[in-house]
Design an enzyme around this catalytic site. Structure first.
Site, PDB file in Angstrom:
ATOM      1  N   HIS A 237     -10.798  11.051  -9.284  1.00  0.00           N
ATOM      2  CA  HIS A 237      -9.930  10.023  -9.860  1.00  0.00           C
ATOM      3  C   HIS A 237     -10.724   8.767 -10.159  1.00  0.00           C
ATOM      4  O   HIS A 237     -11.682   8.442  -9.472  1.00  0.00           O
ATOM      5  CB  HIS A 237      -8.766   9.706  -8.920  1.00  0.00           C
ATOM      6  CG  HIS A 237      -9.183   9.370  -7.527  1.00  0.00           C
ATOM      7  ND1 HIS A 237      -9.484  10.331  -6.591  1.00  0.00           N
ATOM      8  CD2 HIS A 237      -9.390   8.185  -6.921  1.00  0.00           C
ATOM      9  CE1 HIS A 237      -9.832   9.757  -5.459  1.00  0.00           C
ATOM     10  NE2 HIS A 237      -9.801   8.440  -5.633  1.00  0.00           N
TER      11      HIS A 237
ATOM     12  N   HIS B  24     -10.285   4.696 -10.562  1.00  0.00           N
ATOM     13  CA  HIS B  24      -9.400   3.563 -10.296  1.00  0.00           C
ATOM     14  C   HIS B  24      -9.518   2.549 -11.433  1.00  0.00           C
ATOM     15  O   HIS B  24     -10.632   2.117 -11.761  1.00  0.00           O
ATOM     16  CB  HIS B  24      -9.823   2.825  -9.017  1.00  0.00           C
ATOM     17  CG  HIS B  24      -9.696   3.610  -7.757  1.00  0.00           C
ATOM     18  ND1 HIS B  24      -8.608   3.486  -6.915  1.00  0.00           N
ATOM     19  CD2 HIS B  24     -10.525   4.503  -7.157  1.00  0.00           C
ATOM     20  CE1 HIS B  24      -8.782   4.276  -5.859  1.00  0.00           C
ATOM     21  NE2 HIS B  24      -9.942   4.905  -5.975  1.00  0.00           N
TER      22      HIS B  24
HETATM   23  P1  5GP Z   1     -10.130   6.951  -2.928  1.00  0.00           P
HETATM   24  O1  5GP Z   1     -10.225   6.163  -1.652  1.00  0.00           O
HETATM   25  O2  5GP Z   1     -10.206   8.442  -2.663  1.00  0.00           O
HETATM   26  O3  5GP Z   1     -11.065   6.501  -4.002  1.00  0.00           O
HETATM   27  O4  5GP Z   1      -8.690   6.627  -3.512  1.00  0.00           O
HETATM   28  C1  5GP Z   1      -7.557   7.378  -3.218  1.00  0.00           C
HETATM   29  C2  5GP Z   1      -6.375   6.540  -3.631  1.00  0.00           C
HETATM   30  O5  5GP Z   1      -5.235   7.379  -3.681  1.00  0.00           O
HETATM   31  C3  5GP Z   1      -6.050   5.390  -2.665  1.00  0.00           C
HETATM   32  O6  5GP Z   1      -6.175   4.150  -3.360  1.00  0.00           O
HETATM   33  C4  5GP Z   1      -4.606   5.665  -2.243  1.00  0.00           C
HETATM   34  O7  5GP Z   1      -3.818   4.508  -2.164  1.00  0.00           O
HETATM   35  C5  5GP Z   1      -4.115   6.620  -3.305  1.00  0.00           C
HETATM   36  N1  5GP Z   1      -3.104   7.565  -2.850  1.00  0.00           N
HETATM   37  C6  5GP Z   1      -3.136   8.321  -1.718  1.00  0.00           C
HETATM   38  N2  5GP Z   1      -2.028   9.090  -1.642  1.00  0.00           N
HETATM   39  C7  5GP Z   1      -1.271   8.799  -2.734  1.00  0.00           C
HETATM   40  C8  5GP Z   1       0.001   9.272  -3.195  1.00  0.00           C
HETATM   41  O8  5GP Z   1       0.668  10.114  -2.610  1.00  0.00           O
HETATM   42  N3  5GP Z   1       0.451   8.746  -4.364  1.00  0.00           N
HETATM   43  C9  5GP Z   1      -0.246   7.797  -5.065  1.00  0.00           C
HETATM   44  N4  5GP Z   1       0.291   7.353  -6.184  1.00  0.00           N
HETATM   45  N5  5GP Z   1      -1.458   7.341  -4.657  1.00  0.00           N
HETATM   46  C10 5GP Z   1      -1.952   7.837  -3.504  1.00  0.00           C
END
Ligand code: 5GP
Ligand code: ZN
Length: 139
Positions: free
Chosen positions: A99, A101
């Protein structure tokens, strides 16, 4: 992929506030909203992260970013926008479905809290924001 939260969002098993969708890519509001309008752009096909992504998938996902970034900036009234991508735990990845951001920024020193929030978000407010961004994407 089983037990992948973002695959469940793609399939609709878990609800999300979608801002954009096509055959291969989905964009939805991050549940944590590090800044207002914080959006995640993902390939619908499960891939762990950029380190495991093939060129075609990268092209597909990243090519959607400029259009979405412009729409989010316009819809939120942000002054700028950060693009962040975390790969593997050491780099802060917590969800292992690739993903990107998109983080609208409002002024120097605005609140930029990249921690996973523990409290329930206001889902009605997120849905409203997603609709506003959707309209800009489709402009
Ligand atoms: P990472 O830390 O892996 O780069 O980002 C993962 C992101 O996914 C986090 O910012 C977190 O808030 C988001 N996230 C985790 N679970 C969910 C969910 O069930 N729905 C949504 N919309 N975002 C999620
Ligand atoms: Zn997945």
């Amino acid at each position: 992929m089983e037990n992948c939260i973002f695959c469940k969002i793609v399939s609709g098993d878990i609800p999300s506030s979608k801002v954009y969708e096509d055959d291969d890519v989905l964009a939805f509001l991050d549940i944590s909203q590090a800044t207002n309008g914080h959006t995640l752009v993902i390939p619908k096909k499960h891939v762990r992260n950029v380190l495991e992504m093939d060129e075609a998938t990268a092209e597909t996902v990243f090519s959607r970013v400029p259009k979405l970034a412009r729409a989010i900036k316009k819809a939120t009234g942000a002054q700028g926008l950060n693009i962040i991508n975390n790969n593997e735990e050491a780099a802060g990845q917590t969800v292992f479905h690739a993903h990107i951001h998109l983080l609208p920024r409002y002024q120097e020193g605005d609140e930029f809290n990249f921690q996973f929030v523990q409290h329930e978000p206001d889902f009605a407010k997120l849905a409203e924001l997603a609709t506003t961004i959707q309209k800009e994407v489709n402009e």
